[in-house]
Structure formats: C-alpha cells, structure tokens
Design an enzyme around this catalytic site. Structure first.
Site, PDB file in Angstrom:
ATOM      1  N   ALA A  24      -3.903  -2.972  -7.110  1.00 56.55           N
ATOM      2  CA  ALA A  24      -3.661  -2.108  -7.315  1.00 56.55           C
ATOM      3  C   ALA A  24      -2.991  -1.235  -6.508  1.00 56.55           C
ATOM      4  O   ALA A  24      -4.431  -0.664  -5.549  1.00 56.55           O
ATOM      5  CB  ALA A  24      -4.872  -1.374  -7.721  1.00 56.55           C
ATOM      6  N   ASP A  33      -3.359   2.806  -7.135  1.00 56.63           N
ATOM      7  CA  ASP A  33      -4.582   3.707  -7.747  1.00 56.63           C
ATOM      8  C   ASP A  33      -4.017   4.519  -7.777  1.00 56.63           C
ATOM      9  O   ASP A  33      -4.052   5.502  -8.723  1.00 56.63           O
ATOM     10  CB  ASP A  33      -5.619   3.721  -7.534  1.00 56.63           C
ATOM     11  CG  ASP A  33      -6.328   2.249  -8.124  1.00 56.63           C
ATOM     12  OD1 ASP A  33      -5.961   2.264  -9.562  1.00 56.63           O
ATOM     13  OD2 ASP A  33      -7.058   1.360  -7.103  1.00 56.63           O
ATOM     14  N   TYR A  74      -0.822   5.463 -10.972  1.00 53.73           N
ATOM     15  CA  TYR A  74      -1.365   5.546 -11.608  1.00 53.73           C
ATOM     16  C   TYR A  74      -1.440   7.194 -11.754  1.00 53.73           C
ATOM     17  O   TYR A  74      -1.139   7.908 -12.035  1.00 53.73           O
ATOM     18  CB  TYR A  74      -2.993   5.034 -11.892  1.00 53.73           C
ATOM     19  CG  TYR A  74      -2.774   4.034 -12.260  1.00 53.73           C
ATOM     20  CD1 TYR A  74      -2.221   3.122 -13.352  1.00 53.73           C
ATOM     21  CD2 TYR A  74      -2.878   2.744 -10.862  1.00 53.73           C
ATOM     22  CE1 TYR A  74      -2.069   1.592 -13.397  1.00 53.73           C
ATOM     23  CE2 TYR A  74      -2.223   0.879 -10.850  1.00 53.73           C
ATOM     24  CZ  TYR A  74      -2.424   0.665 -12.318  1.00 53.73           C
ATOM     25  OH  TYR A  74      -2.373  -0.823 -12.430  1.00 53.73           O
ATOM     26  N   GLY A 107      -4.813  12.379  -9.119  1.00 50.73           N
ATOM     27  CA  GLY A 107      -4.583  13.556  -9.891  1.00 50.73           C
ATOM     28  C   GLY A 107      -4.723  13.569 -11.314  1.00 50.73           C
ATOM     29  O   GLY A 107      -5.253  13.591 -12.353  1.00 50.73           O
ATOM     30  N   TYR A 116     -13.084   0.788 -12.390  1.00 50.79           N
ATOM     31  CA  TYR A 116     -13.649   1.283 -10.459  1.00 50.79           C
ATOM     32  C   TYR A 116     -13.852   3.069 -11.302  1.00 50.79           C
ATOM     33  O   TYR A 116     -12.913   3.525 -11.209  1.00 50.79           O
ATOM     34  CB  TYR A 116     -12.825   1.357  -9.959  1.00 50.79           C
ATOM     35  CG  TYR A 116     -13.488   0.232  -8.806  1.00 50.79           C
ATOM     36  CD1 TYR A 116     -14.868   0.473  -8.293  1.00 50.79           C
ATOM     37  CD2 TYR A 116     -12.463  -1.020  -8.773  1.00 50.79           C
ATOM     38  CE1 TYR A 116     -14.988  -0.650  -6.844  1.00 50.79           C
ATOM     39  CE2 TYR A 116     -13.192  -2.375  -7.995  1.00 50.79           C
ATOM     40  CZ  TYR A 116     -14.806  -1.743  -7.422  1.00 50.79           C
ATOM     41  OH  TYR A 116     -15.166  -2.843  -7.144  1.00 50.79           O
ATOM     42  N   GLU A 117     -14.467   4.006 -10.188  1.00 48.28           N
ATOM     43  CA  GLU A 117     -14.775   4.839 -10.290  1.00 48.28           C
ATOM     44  C   GLU A 117     -14.765   5.372  -8.413  1.00 48.28           C
ATOM     45  O   GLU A 117     -14.962   4.768  -7.546  1.00 48.28           O
ATOM     46  CB  GLU A 117     -16.237   5.379 -10.649  1.00 48.28           C
ATOM     47  CG  GLU A 117     -15.976   6.763 -11.672  1.00 48.28           C
ATOM     48  CD  GLU A 117     -16.110   5.449 -13.028  1.00 48.28           C
ATOM     49  OE1 GLU A 117     -15.997   4.346 -13.175  1.00 48.28           O
ATOM     50  OE2 GLU A 117     -15.477   6.545 -13.590  1.00 48.28           O
ATOM     51  N   TYR A 118     -13.892   6.460  -7.924  1.00 46.96           N
ATOM     52  CA  TYR A 118     -13.749   6.797  -6.999  1.00 46.96           C
ATOM     53  C   TYR A 118     -14.222   8.420  -6.969  1.00 46.96           C
ATOM     54  O   TYR A 118     -13.720   9.233  -7.295  1.00 46.96           O
ATOM     55  CB  TYR A 118     -12.273   6.841  -6.161  1.00 46.96           C
ATOM     56  CG  TYR A 118     -11.892   5.024  -6.261  1.00 46.96           C
ATOM     57  CD1 TYR A 118     -12.229   4.180  -5.209  1.00 46.96           C
ATOM     58  CD2 TYR A 118     -11.420   4.775  -7.365  1.00 46.96           C
ATOM     59  CE1 TYR A 118     -11.352   3.091  -4.873  1.00 46.96           C
ATOM     60  CE2 TYR A 118     -10.624   3.468  -6.844  1.00 46.96           C
ATOM     61  CZ  TYR A 118     -11.115   2.718  -6.246  1.00 46.96           C
ATOM     62  OH  TYR A 118     -10.598   1.391  -5.995  1.00 46.96           O
ATOM     63  N   HIS A 142     -11.524  -8.540  -2.253  1.00 46.33           N
ATOM     64  CA  HIS A 142     -10.866  -7.479  -2.595  1.00 46.33           C
ATOM     65  C   HIS A 142     -11.183  -6.611  -1.816  1.00 46.33           C
ATOM     66  O   HIS A 142     -12.348  -6.710  -1.461  1.00 46.33           O
ATOM     67  CB  HIS A 142     -11.066  -7.327  -4.102  1.00 46.33           C
ATOM     68  CG  HIS A 142     -12.147  -6.383  -4.800  1.00 46.33           C
ATOM     69  ND1 HIS A 142     -13.214  -6.367  -5.587  1.00 46.33           N
ATOM     70  CD2 HIS A 142     -11.944  -4.837  -4.395  1.00 46.33           C
ATOM     71  CE1 HIS A 142     -13.935  -5.850  -5.414  1.00 46.33           C
ATOM     72  NE2 HIS A 142     -13.638  -4.533  -5.134  1.00 46.33           N
ATOM     73  N   ASP A 191       5.764  17.898  16.245  1.00 48.79           N
ATOM     74  CA  ASP A 191       5.386  17.552  15.343  1.00 48.79           C
ATOM     75  C   ASP A 191       5.175  16.266  14.730  1.00 48.79           C
ATOM     76  O   ASP A 191       6.005  15.303  14.359  1.00 48.79           O
ATOM     77  CB  ASP A 191       6.339  18.404  13.882  1.00 48.79           C
ATOM     78  CG  ASP A 191       5.340  19.065  12.958  1.00 48.79           C
ATOM     79  OD1 ASP A 191       4.240  18.549  12.835  1.00 48.79           O
ATOM     80  OD2 ASP A 191       6.282  19.627  11.632  1.00 48.79           O
TER      81      ASP A 191
HETATM   82  N1  ABN Z   1      -7.013   0.076 -11.038  1.00 48.46           N
HETATM   83  C1  ABN Z   1      -5.841  -0.544 -12.048  1.00 48.46           C
HETATM   84  C2  ABN Z   1      -5.174   0.484 -12.832  1.00 48.46           C
HETATM   85  C3  ABN Z   1      -5.454   1.637 -12.998  1.00 48.46           C
HETATM   86  C4  ABN Z   1      -5.818   2.735 -13.665  1.00 48.46           C
HETATM   87  C5  ABN Z   1      -5.599   2.383 -14.789  1.00 48.46           C
HETATM   88  C6  ABN Z   1      -5.097   0.892 -15.647  1.00 48.46           C
HETATM   89  C7  ABN Z   1      -5.135  -0.255 -14.080  1.00 48.46           C
HETATM   90 CU    CU Z   2     -15.080  -3.097  -4.597  1.00 45.54          CU
END
Ligand code: ABN
Ligand code: CU
Length: 682
Positions: free
Chosen positions: A314, A316, A320, A323, A400-402, A451, A609
């Site tokens: 993924a 993310d 996706y 934000g 997951y939460e980040y 993973h 730069d």
């Molecule tokens: N980790 C993949 C994912 C993120 C957001 C929504 C669906 C799947």
């Molecule tokens: Cu993990």
C-alpha cells in the site's frame, strides 16, 4: 475513516486578492470557487482532489523577502473525472477565476477517494459471485451484512493496467456487530471495478480456508469488561497550563521559543511545514532552516509470495492520501493539555466541501531534562527542564493508524515521531497450516504477513540560505595500524565526511556500524569556533533496507525506497517520490525519484538548492502482542543543529534548580527559578 461534516457552500463566490499566507491550504470558499470555474468550463465532472498548487519557489522567495509585495497567486490544482473515468488535470487561478491549464491525462488513475471506498462494500455484499464464495467457506447468504470490505487499490496487475479502476476487496466477517472483523478474514478476493460498480473477477485460492470458528478477539469496552474489566490502579495525571500556552499563532504561522513555522496541510501528505526559522540571539537574527518538510510518501510491502498476496503493498499517501484519511482529533484522548486545533477542508466527489474538524493538533508538552550538571565536588547543580511543541495528526489507513508528531525542541532540534498502531492486516489460515515463515499466527486462525512500513521524508533544507551541500558522515577508525606512530595505541577514530557532488553519488544507505548520519550544510558560512560549515544533521537509525528484490513490482513502483538518502536539485513540482499519480502504476519505468535521478545523474548538487529524500521505517514481523490491536510502536528521527550555533542555544531557558559553588560554600539555598513559574520542590 475520519468523521466528517459535510456542507455545501455557495458556488458563486469571488475570491479577492487573498490576505492568506501563500502556503495556506485552500479553504472551503476557494474549493467552491474552483468547482464553480471547472463546472462553468468543463460541465459536470466528479471531483477527486482540489488542493493548493504551491507557489513556484522563486515567487515565494520573492514574497518572503518583501511581504508587502504582491502575493503569489492562489491556484487550485484540480483533479476531476468523468463518469467513465477520464481524468482531467486542471489548474484554476482563483483570483482571475479562470482555468490556466487543462489536460486530459491518459494512462493514469487518480487517488482513491472515500466515496469510492465506501461504495465497494455496498456492491460487493450484493454480488452473487461473492455470496456464492461466502457460502463455500461457511457464510450463509442471510449473513452478508456481516461481511466487511477494506477496499485496496489493485496496486498493479498487468491484467488491468491502468485501464480499469480496479479494487482488490479484502473481505472480513463479523459474527456479531461489535466484533473485530480482522479476526475473521475471508480467503478469496473479489476484484471490483469502482467506475462501473461491478465485480469483474474473483481470485480464489487453490486451497480453501473456511471461515474461522474461533472466539472473537475484540478491543472495545464490553469485551474487556467480560474479560475481568479494566485495571483500577491508575491515578489521574492532569496537565494544567494555568496561564495558557507559550506559543502564538498568526494565521497558520506559529511562533514558539525562537521557532517560526508555517503549518500547511494537503490531501496527500497531510501536515506540511514551511519557512521554518529559528531566532539566534547570538547572531541577533532569524536564521532560515527548512523551506519545506513533509512525509511525502510511504509504502507498506507485504512479504508473502503467494497469489494474490504478492501484489499486496500500500502507498497510503499516494494511493489514498494522509490528509484525506486524517482523523478528527479529540481533547484529552488524542492530545492532552491546552490544544490549538486546525481544521482541514476538502472537496466531496460531488463538488461540495467537507470539513475535518480538529485535523491538526498543536500543543506543548514537558520534555524532561533539557540539560543538567552536578559538580561531584560540592553538589553545585544546574538542572533545566525542557518542553516541546508538537504539531500532530493521525490518519487511519483502513486497518492501521499512523500518528504523526512533528516536534520542535528548545535546542533547535526537529524531531519527527511516527507511532504505528491500529490493527494488523490479517489473512485466513487453516488450523495447523504451515505459514512457511511468511507470516505469524497471531491468534487462532489469523495469519499476519511479514511487512515493512517505509516512509519517505522530504526535506527541503534552507540552512542559512538556499545554497546547501549534503555530506555523509561516518565514524571511521584511523587508517594507521596499531603501533604506527600516528595510532600507537590503536584507539584513534575520526568522522569521515563524504561530500555529495552529484545526484548519482548521493544514493546512500544507512550503516549502523559507522553511526552514519547526513549533514545538510552551508559551506559558505563557518561556525565561529569549530570552523566547520553550519549544518543540520539527519539522525535516523530506523532505516531498513527495502525487502522486495531488485526488479520486483514494489522495487519498481516504490523506487524511492531503494536507498536511505537520495538528493536531488530542487525543482518545482518534484514533490511526490512515487510519482504524482501512483494508483495502478506498473513501475515500468519507475516514476518519481528514480526517474528524476535518471534524467541527469551527474547533475550538480554542491552548494545549490537541494532536496534530501530519506527512507525510514520498520520491518514488522507481527506477534500475538500486536493483536487484536497494536500497542503503538514509535519511530523517531532527528534533524539536529551541528556547528550551527556558537553555543548551546537554550542556556537562557530558566532552570528548574540552580545552586552555584559559592551558594553551596556559604550554605545558601539554591534557586527554583521563579521565572519558570512551575511548581518545583527543593
Ligand atoms: N492500507 C491500504 C488502505 C488504505 C486506506 C483505505 C483502504 C486501504
Ligand atoms: Cu506493521
């Protein structure tokens, strides 16, 4: 999914010469104005993303040098689609209310948005082929409302390329409504065409895995109460700031303890920090440190080689959006203390505006000891407590939460903490199945695949100006053998600095054996004492190598993750290291950072730069302790001033306790310095 408040704003709004900071995110009025302009010229389209097109750097620097000069134009970067999925890339000048660029882009798929994600579950549950497969593994047709779907992009499958907007539906089952579905993964994968709203394929494993009959394994309150209840030995910790906070906010610019930071936010990277400066009292001026800081991309590759898990990885952010996926934060839970929140506004697919309340949390925390010394001869002491300013967001990427914490310290350090929590991505397994080392049975019938979580930090340094040079710094033993006149006792070691002169030379990897770090230096200015270039050092010890092999799908698509540090010469629009449009890319050729490097590997990056790209993260072999919900695992990296200040820049923070040798000698009391106004017992 983030809780959102939807509201439609009037379409015909005139945006005047904006008094906003040029890097402020688009607000609801501006999003509505962009929608109106696009509709007027292009007719009815669906809106995928509408975000600020950040001003060209030269325009921004011109304005920063003289903020009374005209502000760079506010431009909306719009990605919109037709019902059939044709993608329009459009720039709208919000002051002139006109389209300044419009392209139809073929061969790409834009970010997957929430309306699309929610539709997958609705359709998949009703699909006869899904109902049939559910029946085969033991889920009755009347229980289809207990089937849940995490809609992952297909990542990449040559069968679909970018022609079909293909979702792999990761399915789960909830025996009871409050059960965690991740305990009951289904063994087959419908492929869903999200534009045409239909299941177009069904991926069925050669060996079937009936739905697990294990007891649910839950995390909500009623289940914990059934298991004996919550622990009762915790006494309250209250954080009080009776005189309020020590930072000020003007628009979105925060001033705190010599720092000045502009806080941006976009659908993709989430928090973006700009124009970061530090007031240096020794030089009597604000010194620029970073033009822009963000987490620009991440990839989560999974390590099971069996079809279709080989495809599972993924992005993310790119697929996706950190934000788009951001949480609405709540006081006392996500953040504690005296909090300043900032909201985020995004378009809906239909062209409305949704507000994510409290998307960004800004607060101070005690930071433990800032510095201390006790002279062992007489116990004369100084101890000064530090505090930190934290700018944070949390996003939920399906399971997951980040939690992202940009932390500023009084000594001039920027610390980025990422905490990983939430729920493992789980797959079905049969009782006693050999997982061949590619996963762990974290609970009866639950296989969690190996993973990685690899983030890409994008650092646009501005160390006392735009002309910077990157050095790799390694601790090295003396080249002279033991007994040599220059290393008689064999103990000699130094810091070897390797200057990166070209983009190709700068592709470098972490080495724990040499305590490897990287300096972002301004060679045009030397520290008064050390005579070394003023610099900021990247210290990041969680920098695993990308596990998918060279030539693999992930290696090609997530080319940014091939190295720990890479450096490019700054170019406007080179923001996204896996490419602007990540969804369903093949990686042939690799988009983003590898392509920019390949364009001109010999490009000079000395005293110019530059942008530093840093891969950091963890390799995750799950265990039962990570289930049913993971205790937060922290990752930390630092950007530290090195040879930047002429001395410790926070000696003037009021000490919590100070007693001089004379006071000790004369039997006097020390001082719990009144200026700190904090309750200290001495
Ligand atoms: N980790 C993949 C994912 C993120 C957001 C929504 C669906 C799947
Ligand atoms: Cu993990």
């Amino acid at each position: 999914m983030a809780s959102t408040r939807l509201h439609q704003l009037a379409e015909h709004l005139t945006i005047k010469q904006s008094s906003k900071h040029p890097l402020d995110p688009l607000d609801g009025r501006e999003i509505s104005a962009a929608v109106a302009v696009v509709r007027a010229e292009k007719g009815s389209l669906y809106f995928n993303t509408i975000t600020l097109l950040e001003p060209r750097k030269k325009d921004m620097l011109r304005w920063l040098a003289d903020t009374s000069s005209p502000r760079p134009a506010r431009v909306a970067d719009v990605i919109a689609t037709t019902k059939a999925g044709q993608v329009h890339d459009i720039w709208v000048d919000l002051e002139k209310r006109s389209i300044i660029k419009a392209e139809v882009v073929d061969g790409i798929q834009p970010t997957l948005i929430v309306e699309e994600m929610l539709s997958v579950e609705e359709y998949v549950r009703k699909d006869p082929s899904v109902i049939e497969q559910c029946g085969i593994i033991g889920i009755a047709p009347e229980n289809m409302d207990k089937v849940f779907c995490d809609p992952w992009t297909i990542t990449h499958d040559p069968k679909y390329g970018t022609k079909v907007r293909a979702i792999q539906a990761l399915l789960y089952y909830r025996p009871n409504h409050d059960d965690s579905q991740y305990t009951f993964p289904l063994d087959f994968f419908p492929i869903f065409d999200v534009n045409n709203k239909k299941v177009i394929d069904m991926e069925i494993p050669p060996v079937r895995r009936p739905i697990s009959l294990a007891e649910p394994n839950n995390y909500h309150m009623p289940d914990i109460e059934r298991e004996g209840g919550y622990r009762t030995d915790l006494k309250p910790i209250n954080i009080t700031q009776p005189e309020g906070v020590s930072f000020t906010i003007d628009g979105r610019t925060i001033r705190w303890q010599n720092w000045s930071i502009h806080v941006g936010f976009n659908y993709r990277e989430g928090i973006v920090l700009n124009n970061i400066t530090f007031y240096d009292k020794f030089e009597g001026k604000e010194r620029p440190l970073f033009y822009r800081l963000s987490i620009a991309e991440m990839v989560v590759p999974y390590g099971n080689p069996d079809h279709p898990h080989h495809r599972k990885h993924a992005f993310d952010l790119g697929e996706y959006g950190a934000g788009n996926l951001t949480n609405s934060l709540s006081l006392g839970c996500d953040c504690k203390g005296a909090i300043h929140y900032m909201d985020a506004e995004f378009p809906t697919q239909a062209g409305g505006v949704k507000t994510i309340k409290n998307a960004i949390c800004i607060h101070e925390e005690d930071a433990g000891i800032l510095f201390k010394h006790t002279d062992f001869r007489d116990d004369s002491t100084i101890v000064t407590r530090g505090r930190k300013l934290i700018i944070s967001q949390i996003f939920t990427a399906a399971n997951y939460e980040y939690c992202i914490y940009w932390t500023f310290l009084q000594d001039g350090t920027v610390q980025l903490d990422v905490k990983l929590t939430g729920i493992l991505n789980t797959t079905a397994m049969n009782p006693g199945e050999d997982l061949e080392g590619y996963g762990t049975e974290v609970y009866t019938g639950v296989n969690a695949h190996n993973h990685q979580h690899l983030f890409c930090l994008r650092v646009d340094p501005n160390i006392d100006g735009q002309n910077n040079t990157i050095f790799q710094s390694d601790a090295v033993c003396s080249p002279y053998p033991v007994g040599h006149e220059k290393n008689k006792w064999g103990n000699a070691f130094t810091a070897a600095k390797t200057k990166f002169k070209t983009v190709a030379e700068a592709q470098s990897d972490y080495d724990a054996k040499t305590s490897r770090t990287w300096d972002m230096a301004n060679e045009n200015k030397l520290n008064k004492h050390s005579k070394k270039p003023v610099s900021y050092k990247l210290v990041s010890r969680e920098s695993p190598a990308l596990m998918p092999k060279e030539g693999s799908l992930v290696w090609k698509r997530a080319g940014f993750a091939r190295h720990t540090v890479q450096v490019t010469k700054y170019k406007d629009d080179q923001l996204h290291p896996a490419g602007r449009h990540v969804v369903q890319t093949s990686g042939d050729p690799s988009p983003g950072l590898p392509a920019w490097i390949a364009e001109n590997p010999q490009e000079n990056i000395e005293n110019t730069d530059v942008v530093l790209w840093h891969t950091f993260g963890i390799t995750h072999f799950a265990t039962p302790e990570d289930f049913p919900i993971m205790p937060a695992e922290p990752i930390t990296l630092l950007l530290r001033p090195r040879n930047f200040f002429e001395k410790n820049p926070c000696m003037d923070v009021p000490p919590s306790y100070n007693i001089t040798p004379t006071q000790v000698k004369e039997g006097k009391k020390g001082c719990a310095c009144a200026a700190s106004k904090e309750s200290v017992q001495v």
